[in-house]
Design an enzyme around this catalytic site. Structure first.
Site, PDB file in Angstrom:
ATOM      1  N   SER A   1       0.767  -1.367   0.237  1.00  0.00           N
ATOM      2  CA  SER A   1       0.082  -0.436   0.251  1.00  0.00           C
ATOM      3  C   SER A   1       0.901   0.741  -0.043  1.00  0.00           C
ATOM      4  CB  SER A   1      -0.902   0.287   0.612  1.00  0.00           C
ATOM      5  OG  SER A   1      -1.797   0.825   1.061  1.00  0.00           O
TER       6      SER A   1
ATOM      7  N   ASP B   1      -3.494   6.995  -2.780  1.00  0.00           N
ATOM      8  CA  ASP B   1      -1.747   5.733  -2.144  1.00  0.00           C
ATOM      9  C   ASP B   1      -1.593   4.683  -3.704  1.00  0.00           C
ATOM     10  OD1 ASP B   1      -4.238   4.245  -2.567  1.00  0.00           O
ATOM     11  OD2 ASP B   1      -3.869   3.192  -0.637  1.00  0.00           O
TER      12      ASP B   1
ATOM     13  N   ASP C   1      -1.667   1.185  -3.684  1.00  0.00           N
ATOM     14  CA  ASP C   1      -2.285   0.131  -4.084  1.00  0.00           C
ATOM     15  C   ASP C   1      -3.859   1.221  -5.250  1.00  0.00           C
ATOM     16  OD1 ASP C   1      -3.333   0.765  -1.580  1.00  0.00           O
ATOM     17  OD2 ASP C   1      -3.748  -1.172  -1.357  1.00  0.00           O
TER      18      ASP C   1
ATOM     19  N   ASP D   1      -6.288   1.930  -3.679  1.00  0.00           N
ATOM     20  CA  ASP D   1      -7.726   2.619  -3.308  1.00  0.00           C
ATOM     21  C   ASP D   1      -7.717   2.875  -2.445  1.00  0.00           C
ATOM     22  OD1 ASP D   1      -5.802   1.705  -1.428  1.00  0.00           O
ATOM     23  OD2 ASP D   1      -6.455  -0.805   0.001  1.00  0.00           O
TER      24      ASP D   1
END
Length: 481
Positions: free
Chosen positions: A102, A251, A253, A255
């Site tokens: 992440s 961010d 990743d 999400d």
């Protein structure tokens, strides 16, 4: 031999790549995941994907190999965002694993796992079993199944983008200039697919200004962590320079999505929660149903107030996506939002997707003539401190000192105290209206403070006063704002 205890967290796996999380650990975790999440549920296959970190391809391959060794077929979708992996799991009805750390720095990697239908795997929902079995496999070896699983590859980016556009179409909105800061993360792939034409979908008419779309897990420009205001500066500057209508930051990743208005000012995730929640409630109402919106503990009080004023139900949950996902499913909630900019949708298998939240904001903005700053003001009637961390040697004693400071008001009932995910002190039923929450970190000697008030002066007074009590007796270097 890897010690999985150090890297298996509350709802994912995360550690230093090549050290704490190496290929042997990934292979054992893949085998255990197949045994826990796939085989007992009757799933003959799983789906795996990964982000752009240099260590991600080899770790993902090892994980897939472990799962196949236990007889489970593996669909490898390659580079994707975490919500892209959730799309694959949800649309195909199979468990999934996403390799990503992440927003963490480049040396880290990790795994976000889900059951079939994108249902979360966390402590109490399978992750403990995965950890235990994977450690056994590391110590004793992975037994081979009678039949080896197959490996296939697929590109689902276009299908993912099409699905999101089906949920929120942008046809008929006014032209918008949109700056997107991907932070060299996976939004560099997904933003162009969903908001542009990179996946072969029709042009939405957006004037898309890309920033740091090059996939680079070393993060050469800034960390892909928009929760840190320092990482929003480039986007804020670009929005003003481009005279754009809106800025979006994702961010690593992709999400989570943060929103910047035309002045370069960050829009509170609570305001986004209210805006999107009311849009989803409107759809429920049109279908003759009373909708439910989930919000976490530190979201602005404006969220439940606006939801209930619109005829919906507002349900509070603890901070953390495993809690909010479980509550979403239990309540059959149409939408859920966290102040950390995670947004969850019933239409997306109760999973979080920052890109779908961005489409909602773009549609709301493009459907009218108001600037984003004017639109967000409707959903931001109060003043908030944001999360302030204090490094204290004994967090529980610090909370006790705060209780003592408000003891008289608590005894008289003027201030209410609620022990739910930390301690919340509330003076919301009478002027001056304010509340604050103190939560201890599970892993560090930190207290996290969030304050909200109806007035800016009151906000400053409460914030300064509580911090003074919390930090009493601490060395100056032990505090971290």
């Amino acid at each position: 031999m890897s010690d999985l205890q150090a890297i298996v967290k509350a709802y994912d796996v995360r550690g230093v790549a090549g050290d704490q999380l190496d290929e042997d650990a990934a292979r054992a975790l893949g085998a255990a995941f197949a045994d826990v999440a796939a085989v007992p549920a009757g799933n003959a296959s799983i789906v795996v994907g990964h982000d752009m970190r240099p260590s991600s391809p080899s770790l993902t391959a090892a994980f897939a190999d472990g799962a196949a060794w236990r007889g489970v077929d593996v669909l490898h979708i390659g580079l994707c965002s975490t919500d892209g992996l959730y799309y694959a799991s949800g649309s195909r009805g199979v468990p999934g694993a996403m390799f990503t750390a992440s927003h963490n720095p480049a040396q880290y990697n990790g795994i976000k796992m889900c059951h079939a239908g994108a249902r979360p795997v966390g402590r109490g929902t399978g992750l403990d079993d995965v950890q235990h079995l994977a450690q056994q496999y590391l110590d004793e070896g992975i037994p081979a199944a009678e039949r080896q699983g197959s490996m296939t590859e697929a590109d689902l980016l276009g299908a993912y983008a099409h699905h999101l556009r089906e949920l929120v179409g942008l046809d008929g909105i006014r032209p918008l200039k949109v700056v997107v800061d991907a932070g060299n993360g996976m939004a560099g792939l997904t933003a162009g697919a969903v908001l542009g034409t990179e996946a072969g979908l029709p042009d939405l008419g957006l004037d898309l200004v890309p920033m740091y779309f090059e996939l680079d897990g070393t993060f050469p420009n800034h960390e892909a962590n928009p929760l840190d205001p320092a990482n929003l500066i480039d986007l804020q500057t670009a929005v003003i320079a481009e005279q754009a209508d809106i800025g979006l930051a994702f961010d690593g990743d992709a999400d989570r999505c943060f929103v910047i208005d035309e002045r370069g000012v960050a829009v509170s995730p609570s305001a986004v929660t209210a805006l999107v929640g009311l849009r989803e409630l409107e759809k429920e109402s049109a279908a003759g149903r009373t909708g439910t919106v989930i919000h976490n503990l530190i979201t602005s009080r404006a969220v439940p107030e606006l939801v209930e004023a619109a005829g919906g139900r507002a349900v509070q949950t603890r901070v953390g996506h495993s809690f909010i996902k479980a509550q979403m499913a239990e309540e059959n909630a149409v939408f859920g939002g966290e102040h950390s900019a995670h947004y969850y949708f019933r239409d997306f298998w109760f999973a979080d997707t920052g890109m779908l939240a961005a489409l909602h904001v773009l549609h709301a903005l493009g459907s009218g003539t108001a600037a984003l700053s004017d639109l967000s003001e409707i959903y931001t009637p109060y003043y908030g401190s944001g999360e302030i961390n204090s490094r204290v040697s004994e967090p529980e004693q610090a909370i006790a000192r705060v209780r003592d400071a408000f003891a008289e008001d608590i005894a008289s009932g003027v201030v209410q105290v609620e022990e739910f995910d930390g301690v919340t002190f509330s003076h919301w039923d009478a002027a001056p209206r304010w509340w604050f929450n103190l939560r201890s970190s599970n892993t560090e000697p930190l207290l996290r403070l969030n304050v909200e008030a109806h007035d800016e002066d009151i906000l400053a007074k409460i914030t300064d006063g509580v911090l003074a009590v919390v930090r009493e007796g601490q060395d100056e270097e032990e505090t971290d704002d």
